[in-house]
Each structure stands twice: as C-alpha cells, then as structure tokens.
Design a protein around this motif. Sequence first.
Motif, PDB file in Angstrom:
ATOM      1  N   PRO A  61       0.846  -1.209   0.000  1.00 40.82           N
ATOM      2  CA  PRO A  61       0.000   0.000   0.000  1.00 40.82           C
ATOM      3  C   PRO A  61       0.874   1.248   0.000  1.00 40.82           C
ATOM      4  N   ILE A  62       0.418   2.286  -0.690  1.00 38.50           N
ATOM      5  CA  ILE A  62       1.192   3.522  -0.722  1.00 38.50           C
ATOM      6  C   ILE A  62       1.198   4.185   0.652  1.00 38.50           C
ATOM      7  N   LYS A  63       0.134   3.939   1.462  1.00 37.36           N
ATOM      8  CA  LYS A  63       0.076   4.420   2.850  1.00 37.36           C
ATOM      9  C   LYS A  63      -0.290   3.253   3.745  1.00 37.36           C
ATOM     10  N   GLN A  64       0.552   3.012   4.725  1.00 37.76           N
ATOM     11  CA  GLN A  64       0.291   1.943   5.691  1.00 37.76           C
ATOM     12  C   GLN A  64       0.787   2.385   7.059  1.00 37.76           C
ATOM     13  N   VAL A  65      -0.059   2.271   8.068  1.00 33.38           N
ATOM     14  CA  VAL A  65       0.257   2.776   9.405  1.00 33.38           C
ATOM     15  C   VAL A  65       0.061   1.663  10.424  1.00 33.38           C
ATOM     16  N   GLU A  66       1.055   1.517  11.309  1.00 37.98           N
ATOM     17  CA  GLU A  66       0.903   0.647  12.462  1.00 37.98           C
ATOM     18  C   GLU A  66       0.335   1.476  13.618  1.00 37.98           C
ATOM     19  N   VAL A  67      -0.860   1.162  14.019  1.00 38.05           N
ATOM     20  CA  VAL A  67      -1.550   1.927  15.066  1.00 38.05           C
ATOM     21  C   VAL A  67      -1.213   1.310  16.416  1.00 38.05           C
ATOM     22  N   GLY A  68      -0.605   2.109  17.287  1.00 37.44           N
ATOM     23  CA  GLY A  68      -0.224   1.629  18.603  1.00 37.44           C
ATOM     24  C   GLY A  68      -0.842   2.449  19.717  1.00 37.44           C
ATOM     25  N   SER A  69      -0.422   2.142  20.943  1.00 35.24           N
ATOM     26  CA  SER A  69      -0.949   2.846  22.122  1.00 35.24           C
ATOM     27  C   SER A  69       0.210   3.408  22.933  1.00 35.24           C
ATOM     28  N   GLN A  70       0.064   4.675  23.352  1.00 34.65           N
ATOM     29  CA  GLN A  70       1.042   5.297  24.243  1.00 34.65           C
ATOM     30  C   GLN A  70       0.599   5.220  25.699  1.00 34.65           C
ATOM     31  N   ALA A  71      -0.562   4.588  25.924  1.00 33.75           N
ATOM     32  CA  ALA A  71      -1.088   4.450  27.287  1.00 33.75           C
ATOM     33  C   ALA A  71      -0.873   3.020  27.764  1.00 33.75           C
ATOM     34  N   ASN A  72      -0.727   2.884  29.084  1.00 31.07           N
ATOM     35  CA  ASN A  72      -0.584   1.571  29.695  1.00 31.07           C
ATOM     36  C   ASN A  72      -1.939   1.125  30.240  1.00 31.07           C
ATOM     37  N   GLY A  73      -2.179  -0.176  30.151  1.00 34.46           N
ATOM     38  CA  GLY A  73      -3.424  -0.699  30.699  1.00 34.46           C
ATOM     39  C   GLY A  73      -3.977  -1.824  29.856  1.00 34.46           C
ATOM     40  N   GLN A  74      -5.113  -2.298  30.251  1.00 33.17           N
ATOM     41  CA  GLN A  74      -5.771  -3.404  29.551  1.00 33.17           C
ATOM     42  C   GLN A  74      -6.576  -2.877  28.370  1.00 33.17           C
ATOM     43  N   LEU A  75      -6.491  -3.593  27.239  1.00 37.37           N
ATOM     44  CA  LEU A  75      -7.307  -3.236  26.077  1.00 37.37           C
ATOM     45  C   LEU A  75      -8.753  -3.614  26.389  1.00 37.37           C
TER      46      LEU A  75
END
Length: 384
Positions: A61-75
Amino acid sequence: MMLFSSLFRTRRRKIAAVTVALLIGLATWYWPRPKPPAFLFAKVVRNDLEDAVLATGVLQPIKQVEVGSQANGQLRSLKVVLGDTVSKGQLLAEIDPTSSENDLREANAGLTTLAADRRARSIRHAQADRELARQRQLARDDATSPRDLEKARTEADALAAELASLDSQIGQQKVKVDKARTHLSYTRITAPISGTVTAITTQEGQTVTAIYQIPTILKIADLSMMTIRAQVSEADVVRIRAGQPVYFNILGAPEKRYEGKLRVIQPSPEKINNAIFFNALFDVPNPDGVLRPDMTAQVSIVSAHVSNVLTFPSVALGEKRADGRYRVRVLDAKGNAHPRWVKVGLDNRLTAQALDGLSEGERVVTADPADAPPPGASDSGTLL
C-alpha cells in the motif's frame, strides 16, 4: 529380297534409337533432383517493438500505518474487525482509562491547591502594599521610624516574590494537567488515516505496556493506491530512469496489464544472495481492490518503443560489419539462402527492427537444418 531385309534392319535400328532416347529422357525427368536445404525461417512482418528491463516486484500500500498505544493498561474494547474500512478519526479501540483518569484528577487537585494558596498570598500582598504606602506617608510627616518603613517594604517585597514563585508553580502544574489529559486521550485510539484494517495484533483483554516502545494494536492501509517495489539488477539499473513507462501483471491474473510510470530509483542497493539489486518504485491505482499487499508482480520497465516497424527474430542476426550492419540470410523462392547486410534499429535480443535491407514478407533464416552444410557453404550469389 535383300533390299527389303536391309530396309527392315535400318528401320529397326531407328526405332531402337528412339526408344533408348525416350527412356533416357524419362529417366532424366524422374530421377531425384537435389533439393535445397530445409532451413528454419521466419517472415519479416510489421509489428510494434519495445525494449524493456524485466524485474520481479512486490506490491505494498502507498500508505500503511501501524496503530499503537502510548497508554498503559488493559485493552478494554476493540471497535473493528479485520478487513473493516475505517475513516480518519474513527474510534478503533479503548484502553482502560482508570489510571489515566486518576492521574488527571491528581494533577487538577494540585492545581486547585496552588491557586488557593496564591489567592491567600495575594490578599496578604495587597495588605502589605497598603501598609507600605501608609508608612511612606508617615515618614514624610516624620511620624514613623525608618525601621518601621523598612519593615513594611521588606514584607511587601517578600510577598511579591512569593506570588511570582506561586505563578511559576501554577504554570508547571498546568503543564502536568495538560500532560495527564493527553495521556487520558491516549486511551481512546483513533484512526490516523482512512483505509482498511489489514492486521490486528492485540486482542481485547490483553495488557498494553508502553514503556520502551509503543506496542502495535492493529494496522491500517490505504489500498486505493498501491506501490510496486521492483528489484532491478545492477546490470540493468543503468538502463532505467524516473519517468519511464512501466507495466506489470500478477500471478493470479496474467492476462490483465497494469500500467504506471517509474517514480524513483532508490540510491542504496539491497544485497540478496551476493547479488546487488536496486529498488525501483512506481504507483498504480487499485479502485477494484484486486491488488493486495505482498503480491508478486512481473514488471517490465520500458526503455524504448517503436510502432508499426519491420521486425524479425534477433536470432537471424549474423556477424556485424564495421559500419554497423548485420549479416542476415534471406531465402529466395526456391529455398536457397542468400546473405544480405541489414541496418538494424531497436533490438531487444528477441526481436530486431529492420531499418533497411529487408522487405515485408521476406523469409530470414533462423536456424540451419541438421543435415545442412555449415552456414555460408550453400550461399549463392553475391552480398547485396
């Protein structure tokens, strides 16, 4: 009687002579004649011709992003599933916000305490200013001592300094409040781009810890436009440049041709099994979604193209003369091969362009038969 017998013998000799001559003529007519060698040949035809660098590519893909979390805790919740189409800003997941909410409340409480302390100091500072003004008036009337005036001035200055210190602390505490509010916002994970969810790496209930690196929860890719990374060998990279037309097909649909233009050639190479390759990148639209990440593409980078020209197989080319012409053997109507010197234009090593020396429909020798004499031994005539 003797005369009749003589005439009969003479006539019989003539008949015999005619019969022998006839038999000789028939034998000559039906006797197997040597045939010209059965050369393999190809006709000179008009066609389009191109020279292309072939390479194997990978679709991304010309645009691809890995979405992460900067917060700690349970999903706590995941709002999407694999393959969902999402819009920029859409809520994707939520991390348990309890810890972040407590941090924000603590920061706000500290700000409230500092604000109350400042109000109290401000009241005392106002009183000290009034006392200093009164002492100054009394000093002008010689109704107070210098000591009392100095004391009032010192008190007012000290309270002013305390107010300045509190203002600084309040500013710092406001930063802490903003930081806590930002951390709380990290518990709500939203889509940074519009696209398709291509991977989910963290499931509901898992604990997310963002200490040394940001953990990936899912991946989003914009599949409407794809980038092809073609690996070009170091021998061929000198023949390509940005802006050249490119086309490719995929293994699942070899009959469909996708076209684009070469965007860039990455300057740093990759070493694969001791071979050097340079990545050539180009983009193609993907409106129907047929193209998918990591598909293999058979890429052709066109370095030259001519239309409606005389063409023949490159294997027919023989020796090259000093003036650049090539020796080509041409079959006549009886199947005999005659050499010609042909001026060649574009040659992609499979098919060559004849600029002059050949006409449409002529047959050029591509291979000698197994029982034919060596090339040149059966040539008759002179070079044209």
